[in-house]
Design an enzyme around this catalytic site. Structure first.
Site, short mmCIF file in Angstrom:
data_model
loop_
_atom_site.label_atom_id
_atom_site.label_comp_id
_atom_site.label_asym_id
_atom_site.label_seq_id
_atom_site.Cartn_x
_atom_site.Cartn_y
_atom_site.Cartn_z
CB THR A 136 -5.53 9.57 -8.78
OG1 THR A 136 -5.48 9.24 -7.36
CG2 THR A 136 -6.55 9.83 -9.16
N PRO A 137 -4.33 8.72 -11.83
CG PRO A 137 -4.94 6.79 -13.42
CD PRO A 137 -5.03 7.53 -12.65
CD GLU A 140 -7.85 7.16 5.27
OE1 GLU A 140 -8.51 6.94 4.16
OE2 GLU A 140 -7.41 7.88 5.36
CG HIS A 178 -0.96 15.75 -6.74
ND1 HIS A 178 -2.05 16.27 -6.20
CD2 HIS A 178 -0.18 14.80 -7.05
CE1 HIS A 178 -2.17 14.37 -5.69
NE2 HIS A 178 -1.42 14.02 -5.84
N GLY A 195 -8.42 8.85 -2.35
CA GLY A 195 -9.28 10.08 -2.02
C GLY A 195 -9.70 10.60 -0.63
CG HIS A 248 -2.00 1.17 1.05
ND1 HIS A 248 -3.27 0.30 2.40
CD2 HIS A 248 -2.16 2.15 1.16
CE1 HIS A 248 -4.08 1.69 1.47
NE2 HIS A 248 -2.83 2.58 0.59
CG ASP A 283 0.67 8.52 1.24
OD1 ASP A 283 0.47 8.58 0.53
OD2 ASP A 283 -0.99 8.67 1.66
CG HIS A 287 -7.82 4.50 1.09
ND1 HIS A 287 -7.51 3.50 -0.22
CD2 HIS A 287 -7.15 4.74 1.04
CE1 HIS A 287 -5.74 4.20 -0.25
NE2 HIS A 287 -5.96 4.48 0.69
P1 IMP Z 1 -1.00 9.93 -6.14
O1 IMP Z 1 -2.48 8.78 -6.36
O2 IMP Z 1 -0.12 8.78 -6.52
O3 IMP Z 1 -1.43 11.20 -6.98
O4 IMP Z 1 -0.80 9.73 -4.55
C1 IMP Z 1 -1.76 10.72 -3.35
C2 IMP Z 1 -3.07 10.41 -3.61
O5 IMP Z 1 -3.28 9.35 -3.04
C3 IMP Z 1 -3.77 11.44 -2.99
O6 IMP Z 1 -4.29 12.67 -2.89
C4 IMP Z 1 -5.51 10.64 -2.04
O7 IMP Z 1 -5.94 11.30 -3.57
C5 IMP Z 1 -5.02 9.48 -2.39
N1 IMP Z 1 -4.19 9.12 -1.23
C6 IMP Z 1 -3.24 8.87 -0.03
N2 IMP Z 1 -3.35 8.26 1.06
C7 IMP Z 1 -4.50 8.39 1.14
C8 IMP Z 1 -4.97 8.06 2.46
O8 IMP Z 1 -4.72 7.62 3.18
N3 IMP Z 1 -6.25 7.85 2.13
C9 IMP Z 1 -7.05 8.25 1.29
N4 IMP Z 1 -6.35 8.71 0.24
C10 IMP Z 1 -4.86 9.12 0.40
ZN ZN Z 2 -3.77 4.88 1.40
#
Ligand code: IMP
Ligand code: ZN
Length: 340
Positions: free
Chosen positions: A101-102, A203, A68, A173, A14, A279, A200
């Site tokens: 997320t694309p 949470e 981002h 998200g 994850h 993360d 997810h």
């Molecule tokens: P990306 O999808 O590579 O941009 O990674 C960051 C994104 O993952 C964030 O903007 C969230 O949409 C999602 N994300 C990361 N950590 C969490 C979490 O703990 N809960 C829900 N969404 C998360």
């Molecule tokens: Zn996550």
């Protein structure tokens, strides 16, 4: 214990791409994108230092928006992907399931975004041969359903060409935004096309949504913080592991302390679980640190940590042969310690 865990060939299930850029990598990236003498670079560094003090879920989402900006060009995204693979490889992760997320902006379309990430993963195989990387495109629940549908269509398309690389779909998200049932159509389509689903779930405390998600089903559950004892029994019966991310949960304020983390309850119930970072950049951690934290908080031995790693091997979306290889690597490592 730290050395033992650091050298253990670990399995990360994850990890969000943009959340996994650590401070050093973000600086490298900012320097590459803006140049280290530019005004933008100084401003970004100042803002990043400000973020270090945060500790709630909304603040964390602001931090994602900041990252981002740095990956909003094709070059930035490509470099970020490479840095993330490098950092996981340096932590001795032998297998990584990366989610992202694309996105679409003036520089790339969602299709380009996925292509860039996939190509970088493929190229990384030569430079980082000890880490096997898979990809799960993410649906952001705060975006429109049409975007989710596009993401699923792209994931299905890319999985046809690279079935061993694109293995599933993630729903993530801000959990306080969007409605799960709005996305169930897109998720169902992905499942019908053979993609695994990681969701997810629980949470935050939202009983009706948790029920909907569990009834819908998933291959693995992200966080599972607010699952009831009955829900946990259900996960155990269905063999659905809960992805536990201790630092992420405590720093984002959804769990009050490491000692009170639901991993304890999962271990007591002998329910399936995997320890993950979520993360690692945003929360300033590594999988080595997370395992150490778990071991220290719940008095686990080396053998327990090996068992946790083998549980992650079992619940990964790797194919049988890859899983066997992963298990062998762990076994060799353990044997090498015995003969020391
Ligand atoms: P990306 O999808 O590579 O941009 O990674 C960051 C994104 O993952 C964030 O903007 C969230 O949409 C999602 N994300 C990361 N950590 C969490 C979490 O703990 N809960 C829900 N969404 C998360
Ligand atoms: Zn996550």
């Amino acid at each position: 214990m730290f050395k033992f865990l650091k050298e253990l060939p670990k399995v990360e299930l994850h990890a969000h791409l943009n959340g996994s850029l650590n401070t050093n990598s973000l600086r490298d990236l900012a320097e590459k994108v803006y140049g280290n003498t530019s005004e933008e670079f100084s401003q970004l560094c100042a803002r990043f230092v400000d973020f270090e003090k945060d500790s709630n879920l909304d603040k964390c989402f602001e931090k994602f928006a900041f990252v981002h900006e740095l990956t909003s060009t094709a070059e930035g995204l490509q470099y970020a992907t490479e840095l993330v693979i490098r950092d996981f490889a340096n932590d001795n992760i032998q297998y990584l399931e990366l989610r992202t997320t694309p996105k679409a902006n003036n520089n790339y379309l969602r299709r380009d975004y996925l292509r860039i990430v996939l190509d970088t993963i493929k190229k990384g195989r030569e430079k980082y041969p000890n880490i096997l990387v898979k990809l799960l495109p993410s649906i952001n629940r705060s975006e429109p359903v049409a975007v989710a549908e596009e993401t699923v269509a792209l994931a299905v398309e890319f999985a046809k060409t690279d079935p061993d690389l694109v293995v599933g779909i993630d729903l993530s998200g801000n959990p306080a935004q969007g409605k799960f049932t709005d996305f169930s159509g897109a998720l169902n389509l992905a499942r019908k096309e053979g993609l695994k689903l990681v969701i997810h779930c629980a949470e935050i405390d939202n009983t009706s949504e948790i029920k909907e998600m569990l009834a819908f089903g998933m291959s693995r559950c992200g966080h599972g913080t607010y699952l009831s004892s009955e829900d946990i029994a259900h996960m155990k019966a269905a063999d659905i592991p809960i992805e536990c991310c201790l630092t992420s949960n405590v720093k984002s304020g959804t769990v009050s302390s490491f000692e009170e983390h639901h991993l304890k309850q999962l271990m007591e119930a002998d329910a399936p679980k995997v320890v993950c970072t979520d993360d690692s950049g945003v929360f300033d951690t590594t999988l080595t640190n997370e395992l150490l934290l778990v071991a220290e908080t719940f008095n686990l031995t080396r053998d327990h940590c090996i068992d946790l790693t083998m549980e992650a091997v079992k619940h990964s979306f790797a194919n049988d042969e890859e899983r066997q290889q992963m298990a062998l690597k762990v076994e060799h490592y353990v044997n090498s310690l015995k003969s020391e």
